[in-house]
Each structure stands twice: as C-alpha cells, then as structure tokens.
Design an enzyme around this catalytic site. Structure first.
Site, PDB file in Angstrom:
ATOM      1  N   ASP A 254       1.044  -1.049  -0.202  1.00  0.00           N
ATOM      2  CA  ASP A 254       0.069   0.064   0.361  1.00  0.00           C
ATOM      3  C   ASP A 254       1.272   1.346  -0.227  1.00  0.00           C
ATOM      4  OD1 ASP A 254      -2.261   1.269   0.193  1.00  0.00           O
ATOM      5  OD2 ASP A 254      -2.564   1.311   1.945  1.00  0.00           O
TER       6      ASP A 254
ATOM      7  N   HIS B 288      -4.295   2.735  -7.143  1.00  0.00           N
ATOM      8  CA  HIS B 288      -5.776   2.228  -6.303  1.00  0.00           C
ATOM      9  C   HIS B 288      -7.386   2.387  -6.922  1.00  0.00           C
ATOM     10  CE1 HIS B 288      -2.951   3.408  -2.302  1.00  0.00           C
ATOM     11  NE2 HIS B 288      -3.951   3.001  -2.288  1.00  0.00           N
TER      12      HIS B 288
ATOM     13  N   HIS C 280      -6.712  -0.563  -8.031  1.00  0.00           N
ATOM     14  CA  HIS C 280      -7.108  -1.942  -6.955  1.00  0.00           C
ATOM     15  C   HIS C 280      -8.394  -2.014  -7.073  1.00  0.00           C
ATOM     16  CE1 HIS C 280      -9.173  -2.177  -3.129  1.00  0.00           C
ATOM     17  NE2 HIS C 280      -7.444  -3.193  -2.725  1.00  0.00           N
TER      18      HIS C 280
ATOM     19  N   HIS D 100      -5.545  -5.481   0.473  1.00  0.00           N
ATOM     20  CA  HIS D 100      -5.902  -4.316   0.753  1.00  0.00           C
ATOM     21  C   HIS D 100      -4.086  -4.127  -0.628  1.00  0.00           C
ATOM     22  CE1 HIS D 100      -6.596   0.349  -0.774  1.00  0.00           C
ATOM     23  NE2 HIS D 100      -5.800   0.271  -0.006  1.00  0.00           N
TER      24      HIS D 100
END
Length: 376
Positions: A178, A259, A262, A276
């Site tokens: 992340d 992101h 994602h 995540h």
C-alpha cells in the site's frame, strides 16, 4: 480532468496526535482518557484475544467504562449502521478502533455518524488507513463500494509495535504494498485536488518521498524482523512509513491509477482473499507502466516487491487463467466517474488501462524469467 474547479489553495491534514512504540498500548489511558469516559471498542474476536483484553484492563484501571462491540469483518454501510445503533444505545462518548484496516475504516465511519471523537489503535501495519479522514467501504460481498469522507482526521493514532511485531508478516508486507504506491501516485497528482480539497503542499511531497526511501532501505530487513516477532529500528521505521507517512502522503498528496485499478480488481472473486496492499502493489506496477518509466526503474520496484513476497503478475495474484473480459471489466471500473485515476494529467481510457494491466503482468513475468527469481 485533474482540476476542473481550478482549485488554487493548498491543503495538508493529519491526525491530532500520533504515538508509536513498543508496549505503547500500556499507556493508552494517558492519551485516550482525554477523549471521554465511556468508549465503544470495536474489535474482532481474534484481536480481542491478542490485545483487546489487555486494553480494556488498562482503560478500566483508569476508570473508563468500556463497552466492547464485535466487528463483523466487512467495512460496509450495513456494519457501520449496526455499530452506530449500538453506540447510541450505550451512550458512548468516543470510539476506539482496535484491529486492521477494515476495523479502522468502520470505526472512523461510526464516529463520524455519531459526531464523536475516534482513537485508532492498529494491530497491524497493513494499510495506511489509520491516519486519514476517509474510509474505504465495501459491499457485504467484498466488492469495492465507495470512499466515504469525513470532516476531520482521527483524534489519536496509537501504534504498539510489540503487537505489530507479533502479527503475521504478510500484513506488514501488504502495508508496504500500500505504502509503495504513495509516492508513485502522489508525484503524478501535483495539479489535482487532494482528499482535503486543495492542491498538495511541498511537505506532502516530501513525506511521500521519505516513505518510499524508508521502504527501499529497510523494508526487507523489517520483514525478516517481523518473521522473528521482534521490534528493531528497521521495523519501527517501516511501521511508521506504512502507517503515518503513507497515510499523510496519500491523503494530502493524492491517489491515482494504482488504487483505482485495485478498486476494479475487487470485482474478481478469486482476489477477495488477497489483502488490500497486495492488490495495490500490482496496481502500482500498472501505474508505472502507464507513466512510461524506464525498464530499470520498473525493475527496481518489482525487485522490492518480490523481496517481501508481494505479487507482481497474474500467477502470483492467484489468477493465472484470468480472461481478457474480466480484465477489461477491471479497467472499466478503474475508469468509473470519480475514480482516482482521473487525477492523472494524461489521456486515460478503458483501452489504455486494460493494456497497462496486461503489460504489468508481462513485466512481472519477464522480471522473474530474466533474473531467475525463486521464492525463498
């Protein structure tokens, strides 16, 4: 369009106080006691055994009346509403989040709904959620639903690195997945409003760069320390990078393609078991492809990810036979109106993103083939 409203103000935001160190949870009353006397504690059953009982003992010793609420596992609107009702019934005067990223995001949303202060006590360094004034919400099925934005950041973030060191090392690696996106995305969002509604400040850019520097310098060493369940200077540095620096960097710097991709990937059911940051790591490779970085730079990021067992291709993600139509759907979701990919100051469409996803997989496979990389 990166800045359709022609915003000119620069905005930086952060939690009111950040505390990190070994056995920090023992000092929780010193910091949390200033927020109220009747907190609602959100944690799941696993975290309850690891740290919840000790936290309640510490807080009750300081005359706080704690009511525990069992977190159901998904940061969904349904769970937020359920826990909010419980908080009202208990006349809670502040919220405590004890756990991982979804517990944290749920607690922040509950606190916002109830208009209460919130203290975040992450038990892993798996995401940069603890410091931000937003939550990533999912549908009960596990698919990405939306971002939810709040008026203020958490009042307190307290990280006990002894607890983090005893968490599975996969969580620390996911936090690095992340965090490694923070600088990659923020440096492409300089003309786009951040999550505070203003342009990035110089300090947010510096934080993103420092976050990346720490990951490349200490990431592997911290990963090995986590495997040994010990707190070292390297582990402390990476926990701070994953939690504080990445949190400040993404919120005041901005998110982009990593992101957004994602978010699209959550539509693939086989990826629901991934954390995540594991999906964001692959999204970061996609963004680097979109940015057109040289192979040498792309290799540097892939080498780092593999050193901490982050996935860099479809096979490592667990989807070796993924179909093009599934990937095109990921690209469509990544390009949805309001997604963070539109912060990029370049031409973006579904075909371009679909191509970047396929090319990222090819780059990851090529690196493994060229270097002869094998998992330890």
């Amino acid at each position: 369009m990166p800045n359709p409203k022609n915003v000119t103000e620069r905005v930086f935001q952060s939690p009111s106080k950040y505390i990190q160190g070994p056995y920090a949870i023992q000092n929780a009353p010193k910091y949390l006691g200033k927020l109220g006397k009747a907190p609602l504690l959100l944690c799941d059953n696993i975290v309850w055994e690891i740290a919840g009982k000790a936290l309640i003992q510490s807080l009750e010793g300081a005359q706080l009346k704690v009511h525990r609420a069992v977190f159901g596992g998904e940061a969904s609107r349904e769970e937020i509403d359920r826990l909010g009702t419980l908080g009202r019934q208990q006349s809670s005067d502040f919220i405590i989040a004890l756990g991982g990223g979804k517990t944290v995001d749920t607690a922040k949303a509950v606190a916002d709904d109830l208009g209460l202060p919130v203290a975040v006590l992450p038990t892993t360094a798996s995401t940069d959620a603890p410091c931000s004034a937003l939550s990533v919400l999912y549908r009960p099925s596990g698919e990405f639903a939306c971002y939810s934005f709040f008026d203020k950041n958490p009042n307190i973030v307290l990280v006990d690195t002894t607890v983090v060191a005893h968490a599975p090392h996969r969580f620390l690696a996911a936090g690095m997945g992340d965090a490694v996106a923070t600088n990659v995305e923020a440096r492409r969002c300089l003309s786009s409003p951040n999550f505070g509604g203003g342009l990035p400040t110089a300090v947010s850019a510096a934080i993103g760069a420092k976050c990346e520097e720490i990951l490349f310098k200490y990431g592997k060493q911290a990963y090995e320390a986590n495997k040994a369940h010990v707190v070292t200077p390297a582990l402390e540095a990476v926990v701070e990078a994953n939690t504080l620096l990445s949190g400040l960097g993404f919120e005041s710097g901005g998110l982009a393609a990593a992101h957004a991709i994602h978010d699209g990937m959550t539509a693939i059911e086989e990826l629901h078991t991934l954390l995540h940051g594991e999906k964001v790591a692959f999204g970061t490779i996609c963004q680097l492809v979109l940015d057109g970085v040289p192979t040498s730079e792309l290799d540097r990021y892939i080498e780092f990810m593999l050193s901490v067992d982050l996935p860099v291709n479809f096979e490592q993600l667990g989807i070796p036979n993924v179909k093009d139509e599934e990937l095109r759907h990921v690209a469509e979701l990544a390009c949805a109106p309001g997604e963070t990919i539109w912060n990029l100051d370049r031409v973006i469409n579904v075909d371009i993103v679909f191509g970047a996803i396929k090319a990222a997989d090819a780059a990851g496979r090529d690196y493994v083939r060229r270097t002869g990389w094998k998992k330890n």
